[in-house]
Design a protein around this motif. Structure first.
Motif, PDB file in Angstrom:
ATOM      1  N   ARG A 136       5.447  33.142  23.950  1.00 14.60           N
ATOM      2  CA  ARG A 136       4.879  34.309  23.282  1.00 14.60           C
ATOM      3  C   ARG A 136       5.856  34.899  22.268  1.00 14.60           C
ATOM      4  NH1 ARG A 136       1.608  31.878  26.204  1.00 14.60           N
ATOM      5  NH2 ARG A 136       2.527  32.598  28.153  1.00 14.60           N
ATOM      6  N   ARG A 137       7.046  35.291  22.688  1.00 12.33           N
ATOM      7  CA  ARG A 137       7.916  35.993  21.738  1.00 12.33           C
ATOM      8  C   ARG A 137       8.497  35.068  20.672  1.00 12.33           C
ATOM      9  NH1 ARG A 137      12.822  38.271  20.202  1.00 12.33           N
ATOM     10  NH2 ARG A 137      12.443  40.368  19.387  1.00 12.33           N
ATOM     11  N   ILE A 138       9.020  33.915  21.071  1.00 11.98           N
ATOM     12  CA  ILE A 138       9.648  33.035  20.090  1.00 11.98           C
ATOM     13  C   ILE A 138       8.605  32.265  19.283  1.00 11.98           C
ATOM     14  CG2 ILE A 138      11.154  31.040  19.777  1.00 11.98           C
ATOM     15  CD1 ILE A 138      12.598  33.688  20.413  1.00 11.98           C
ATOM     16  N   LEU A 139       7.781  31.487  19.944  1.00 11.62           N
ATOM     17  CA  LEU A 139       6.823  30.653  19.204  1.00 11.62           C
ATOM     18  C   LEU A 139       5.746  31.491  18.529  1.00 11.62           C
ATOM     19  CD1 LEU A 139       6.498  27.619  21.645  1.00 11.62           C
ATOM     20  CD2 LEU A 139       7.805  27.773  19.522  1.00 11.62           C
ATOM     21  N   PHE A 140       5.049  32.317  19.290  1.00 10.21           N
ATOM     22  CA  PHE A 140       3.999  33.155  18.696  1.00 10.21           C
ATOM     23  C   PHE A 140       4.589  34.206  17.778  1.00 10.21           C
ATOM     24  CE2 PHE A 140       1.426  37.137  19.365  1.00 10.21           C
ATOM     25  CZ  PHE A 140       0.428  36.815  18.462  1.00 10.21           C
ATOM     26  N   THR A 147       2.500  31.106   9.673  1.00 12.81           N
ATOM     27  CA  THR A 147       1.141  30.629   9.931  1.00 12.81           C
ATOM     28  C   THR A 147       0.108  31.746  10.061  1.00 12.81           C
ATOM     29  OG1 THR A 147       1.426  30.667  12.336  1.00 12.81           O
ATOM     30  CG2 THR A 147       2.109  28.664  11.182  1.00 12.81           C
ATOM     31  N   GLY A 148       0.562  33.009  10.092  1.00 18.14           N
ATOM     32  CA  GLY A 148      -0.340  34.109  10.386  1.00 18.14           C
ATOM     33  C   GLY A 148      -0.504  34.260  11.889  1.00 18.14           C
ATOM     34  N   VAL A 149      -1.124  35.351  12.292  1.00 11.59           N
ATOM     35  CA  VAL A 149      -1.253  35.661  13.724  1.00 11.59           C
ATOM     36  C   VAL A 149      -2.094  34.615  14.449  1.00 11.59           C
ATOM     37  CG1 VAL A 149      -2.131  37.334  15.391  1.00 11.59           C
ATOM     38  CG2 VAL A 149      -0.972  38.136  13.330  1.00 11.59           C
ATOM     39  N   VAL A 150      -3.244  34.250  13.887  1.00 12.56           N
ATOM     40  CA  VAL A 150      -4.143  33.299  14.558  1.00 12.56           C
ATOM     41  C   VAL A 150      -3.497  31.927  14.666  1.00 12.56           C
ATOM     42  CG1 VAL A 150      -6.362  32.120  14.421  1.00 12.56           C
ATOM     43  CG2 VAL A 150      -6.206  34.543  13.832  1.00 12.56           C
ATOM     44  N   GLY A 151      -2.907  31.459  13.578  1.00 16.86           N
ATOM     45  CA  GLY A 151      -2.265  30.151  13.601  1.00 16.86           C
ATOM     46  C   GLY A 151      -1.125  30.096  14.602  1.00 16.86           C
ATOM     47  N   ALA A 152      -0.315  31.153  14.637  1.00 16.22           N
ATOM     48  CA  ALA A 152       0.806  31.209  15.571  1.00 16.22           C
ATOM     49  C   ALA A 152       0.311  31.220  17.018  1.00 16.22           C
ATOM     50  CB  ALA A 152       1.660  32.443  15.293  1.00 16.22           C
ATOM     51  N   ALA A 153      -0.759  31.968  17.264  1.00 17.52           N
ATOM     52  CA  ALA A 153      -1.316  32.034  18.617  1.00 17.52           C
ATOM     53  C   ALA A 153      -1.828  30.674  19.069  1.00 17.52           C
ATOM     54  CB  ALA A 153      -2.438  33.067  18.671  1.00 17.52           C
TER      55      ALA A 153
END
Length: 209
Positions: A136-140, A147-153
């Motif tokens: 969550r914290r590092i990757l997302f 990538t934006g919020v959706v892409g990161a999620a």
């Protein structure tokens, strides 16, 4: 600690923590003691990763202040949403992909805990702390700028599901997406950690009874 050093150090340390018990077992044939080593390894690892996080600068969406009452409400809501997401994803896996209903990962954890109760600490506390800090914290959190919020999620959640490696890719992806939302919505990694811990605790304790 720089914005570049934190994710690299966190990921390298997490991989080391994750692979250490299996590596030690391969060389020294630890047997049942593998789970004691894993528990100690996870506790130390969670502490080290949390120490790295505490030295890092806040991400843009993270909030400094958050009331305990509000946090508790989000923790419970996050756990409930994760349960619902898991149920829906599991039904899709069964209907469309004809997947088995049980989780090999969960079954293994339950089997170990029945003979080694201390493994509860690794499963309910240490593992969720590490997974929230890494996925969550590092990757997302850090991928959002690229990538934006959706892409990161999506990226963080698919990797989270792949790390569990028990064939329920959609289920674990859905759970991770819920935790990503909780973390981003509250701006507190401690809240998604709490939701993750609560969900693991309920699943394990209910199954044991």
């Amino acid at each position: 600690m720089s914005a570049r050093q934190t994710p690299i150090l966190t990921l390298i340390l997490y991989l080391f923590i994750y692979l250490l018990p299996a590596t030690l077992n391969h060389w020294w044939q630890l047997g049942a003691q593998t789970y004691l080593v894993t528990t100690i390894d996870y506790i130390i690892g969670a502490g080290l990763l949390y120490a790295i996080y505490r030295r890092d600068a806040p991400l843009t969406f993270e909030k400094k202040a958050f009331g305990w009452t509000q946090a508790f409400g989000w923790i419970v809501l996050g756990a409930l949403a994760a349960f619902v997401g898991q149920m829906v994803a599991r039904m899709i896996e069964i209907v469309i992909f004809h997947s088995v209903t049980s989780s090999a990962n969960t079954n293994l954890i339950l089997t170990v805990i029945k003979s080694q109760p201390y493994f509860l600490i690794a499963s309910i506390i240490a593992a969720p702390i590490m997974e929230e800090l890494v996925f969550r914290r590092i990757l997302f959190g850090y991928l959002q700028r690229f990538t934006g919020v959706v892409g990161a999620a999506l990226i963080a959640s698919v990797l989270f599901a792949a790390a569990h490696a028990d064939g329920h890719l959609l289920t674990y992806t859905a759970i991770s997406l819920v935790f990503c939302y909780i973390y981003h919505r509250t701006g507190q990694i401690a809240v998604s950690m709490g939701s993750h811990m609560l969900m693991n605790a309920v699943v394990i304790l209910v199954a044991l009874h």
